[in-house]
Scaffold this active site. Structure first.
Site, PDB file in Angstrom:
ATOM      1  N   SER A 148       1.125  -1.343   0.145  1.00  0.00           N
ATOM      2  CA  SER A 148       0.038  -0.353   0.261  1.00  0.00           C
ATOM      3  C   SER A 148       0.257   1.196   0.124  1.00  0.00           C
ATOM      4  CB  SER A 148      -0.887   0.312   0.884  1.00  0.00           C
ATOM      5  OG  SER A 148      -1.477   1.755   1.720  1.00  0.00           O
ATOM      6  N   TYR A 161      -2.960  -0.034  10.530  1.00  0.00           N
ATOM      7  CA  TYR A 161      -2.618  -0.686   9.244  1.00  0.00           C
ATOM      8  C   TYR A 161      -1.421  -0.357   8.771  1.00  0.00           C
ATOM      9  CZ  TYR A 161      -3.955  -0.963   3.731  1.00  0.00           C
ATOM     10  OH  TYR A 161      -4.271  -1.395   2.826  1.00  0.00           O
TER      11      TYR A 161
HETATM   12  P1  NAP Z   1     -12.041  -5.152  -0.032  1.00  0.00           P
HETATM   13  O1  NAP Z   1     -12.395  -4.878  -1.288  1.00  0.00           O
HETATM   14  O2  NAP Z   1     -12.122  -5.044   1.370  1.00  0.00           O
HETATM   15  O3  NAP Z   1     -11.854  -7.383  -0.231  1.00  0.00           O
HETATM   16  C1  NAP Z   1     -11.004  -7.960   0.423  1.00  0.00           C
HETATM   17  C2  NAP Z   1     -10.970  -9.291  -0.081  1.00  0.00           C
HETATM   18  O4  NAP Z   1     -10.247 -10.387   1.436  1.00  0.00           O
HETATM   19  C3  NAP Z   1     -12.678 -10.461   0.098  1.00  0.00           C
HETATM   20  O5  NAP Z   1     -12.645 -11.018  -1.302  1.00  0.00           O
HETATM   21  C4  NAP Z   1     -12.589 -10.643   1.007  1.00  0.00           C
HETATM   22  O6  NAP Z   1     -13.359 -11.895   0.974  1.00  0.00           O
HETATM   23  C5  NAP Z   1     -11.159 -11.271   1.384  1.00  0.00           C
HETATM   24  N1  NAP Z   1     -10.789 -11.763   3.472  1.00  0.00           N
HETATM   25  C6  NAP Z   1     -10.540 -10.591   3.739  1.00  0.00           C
HETATM   26  N2  NAP Z   1     -10.067 -11.578   5.144  1.00  0.00           N
HETATM   27  C7  NAP Z   1      -9.679 -12.550   4.599  1.00  0.00           C
HETATM   28  C8  NAP Z   1      -8.941 -13.519   5.186  1.00  0.00           C
HETATM   29  N3  NAP Z   1      -9.443 -14.146   6.391  1.00  0.00           N
HETATM   30  N4  NAP Z   1      -9.191 -14.854   5.143  1.00  0.00           N
HETATM   31  C9  NAP Z   1      -9.050 -14.563   3.551  1.00  0.00           C
HETATM   32  N5  NAP Z   1     -10.440 -14.370   2.920  1.00  0.00           N
HETATM   33  C10 NAP Z   1     -10.466 -12.826   2.829  1.00  0.00           C
HETATM   34  O7  NAP Z   1     -10.566  -4.838  -0.054  1.00  0.00           O
HETATM   35  P2  NAP Z   1      -9.638  -4.851  -1.169  1.00  0.00           P
HETATM   36  O8  NAP Z   1      -9.594  -3.023  -0.726  1.00  0.00           O
HETATM   37  O9  NAP Z   1      -9.569  -5.481  -2.284  1.00  0.00           O
HETATM   38  O10 NAP Z   1      -8.654  -4.928  -0.511  1.00  0.00           O
HETATM   39  C11 NAP Z   1      -7.905  -5.780  -1.224  1.00  0.00           C
HETATM   40  C12 NAP Z   1      -6.240  -5.479  -1.052  1.00  0.00           C
HETATM   41  O11 NAP Z   1      -5.814  -4.426  -1.173  1.00  0.00           O
HETATM   42  C13 NAP Z   1      -5.802  -5.709   0.418  1.00  0.00           C
HETATM   43  O12 NAP Z   1      -4.731  -6.640   1.246  1.00  0.00           O
HETATM   44  C14 NAP Z   1      -5.409  -4.163   0.516  1.00  0.00           C
HETATM   45  O13 NAP Z   1      -4.988  -3.914   2.325  1.00  0.00           O
HETATM   46  C15 NAP Z   1      -4.685  -3.448  -0.121  1.00  0.00           C
HETATM   47  N6  NAP Z   1      -4.824  -2.031  -0.505  1.00  0.00           N
HETATM   48  C16 NAP Z   1      -6.155  -1.957  -0.630  1.00  0.00           C
HETATM   49  C17 NAP Z   1      -6.041  -0.751  -0.776  1.00  0.00           C
HETATM   50  C18 NAP Z   1      -7.517   0.514  -2.213  1.00  0.00           C
HETATM   51  O14 NAP Z   1      -7.764   1.662  -1.857  1.00  0.00           O
HETATM   52  N7  NAP Z   1      -8.288   0.115  -1.992  1.00  0.00           N
HETATM   53  C19 NAP Z   1      -5.235   0.450  -1.308  1.00  0.00           C
HETATM   54  C20 NAP Z   1      -4.269  -0.303  -0.958  1.00  0.00           C
HETATM   55  C21 NAP Z   1      -4.249  -1.652  -0.933  1.00  0.00           C
HETATM   56  P3  NAP Z   1     -13.905 -11.950   2.187  1.00  0.00           P
HETATM   57  O15 NAP Z   1     -15.172 -11.168   3.528  1.00  0.00           O
HETATM   58  O16 NAP Z   1     -15.248 -13.137   2.187  1.00  0.00           O
HETATM   59  O17 NAP Z   1     -13.568 -13.040   3.191  1.00  0.00           O
END
Ligand code: NAP
Length: 257
Positions: A148, A161
């Protein structure tokens, strides 16, 4: 010699993307599939995962759904064993599953701190190790860890985080340090602000939206699909000598004060 487009082909490769029932993980799985990989998508919610698999299959992707919790060592062991035995070698692993919890640091509960670390960091160690133990004897494999912009900086109310994502970035460098000699490429992708469910509260907040637009030199949030190209690159032969690198896909956020 491969022509330049073939360098990016993932035909015949199998990818496991954790946390891919929605958001960035889903978009990365779709991108890897579009480059020819068969993909294993993951999440905890079976129903949501099944729906995501059906949606991806409708685009022509070869996809399997594998529900497990990335914070459970036993579940990870069973899932990786099953995938390798029933489907075949995992060539590409994307450690994407992650969570956010926003509370001022002085009030942040210890159990939530531990949950953030376990979901965002310990999972990368556990899934990475389980898959790398299979890749090392094969002398090949690609691991991509989702970091991130918060791997470098912090914002109010998300210190745990930020700590977790800094740890993922240096765990990525550590994995490359230990495993590059076995033929593995381990790199990170560091997204900026991306429109996903994780950021639902921020997207609903007009003041925060305008801060993101002013703070990001490109003047906007990104769509999850805009991470696909970076993932294809790092998973492919085009990145054969790229190792231990963190690729920022952040609209110049970290380039700018
Ligand atoms: P999101 O929309 O909340 O999706 C998270 C995904 O992870 C879902 O499929 C969720 O499914 C799964 N998940 C969560 N906890 C889990 C667990 N314990 N075991 C297995 N699966 C799990 O998040 P996102 O924004 O796409 O983020 C994805 C990654 O990118 C993360 O690592 C986040 O920190 C990183 N990131 C995001 C951003 C941003 O702006 N969105 C920026 C930088 C980095 P279930 O709930 O069904 O398990």
């Amino acid at each position: 010699m491969l022509d330049s487009l073939s360098l990016f082909s993932l035909a015949g490769k199998r990818a496991l993307v954790t946390g891919s029932s929605r958001g960035i993980g889903y978009a990365i799985a779709a991108a890897l599939a579009s480059a020819g990989a068969s993909v294993i998508i993951n999440g905890r919610d079976q129903e949501a995962l099944g729906a995501a698999a059906a949606k991806l299959a409708d685009t022509g992707a070869t996809v399997r759904a594998l529900a497990f919790d990335v914070t459970s060592a036993d579940s990870i062991g069973e899932a990786v064993d099953w995938a390798e035995t029933e489907l075949g070698p995992i060539d590409i692993l994307v450690n994407n599953a992650g969570m956010q919890h926003r509370v001022p640091l002085e009030d942040f509960p210890l159990d939530r701190f531990e949950q953030v670390m376990s979901t965002n960091v310990t999972s990368v160690f556990m899934v990475g190790q389980a898959v790398a133990r299979r890749m090392i004897p094969r002398c090949t494999g690609k691991i991509i860890n989702i970091c991130s912009v918060m791997s470098n900086v912090a914002r109010p109310s998300i210190a745990p985080y930020a700590a977790s994502k800094a740890a993922v970035a240096n765990l990525t460098r550590g994995m490359a340090t230990d495993w590059a000699k076995h033929g593995l490429n381990i790199n990170g992708i560091a997204p900026g602000y991306i429109r996903t469910e994780l950021n639902e509260a921020l997207l609903q907040n007009a003041e925060f939206n305008s801060w993101v637009e002013r703070r990001t030199p490109m003047g906007r949030w990104a769509e999850p699909a805009e991470l696909g190209g970076a993932a294809i690159f790092l998973a492919s032969e085009a990145a054969s000598f790229v190792n231990g690198h963190i690729l920022y896909v952040d609209g110049a956020f970290t380039a700018t004060v």
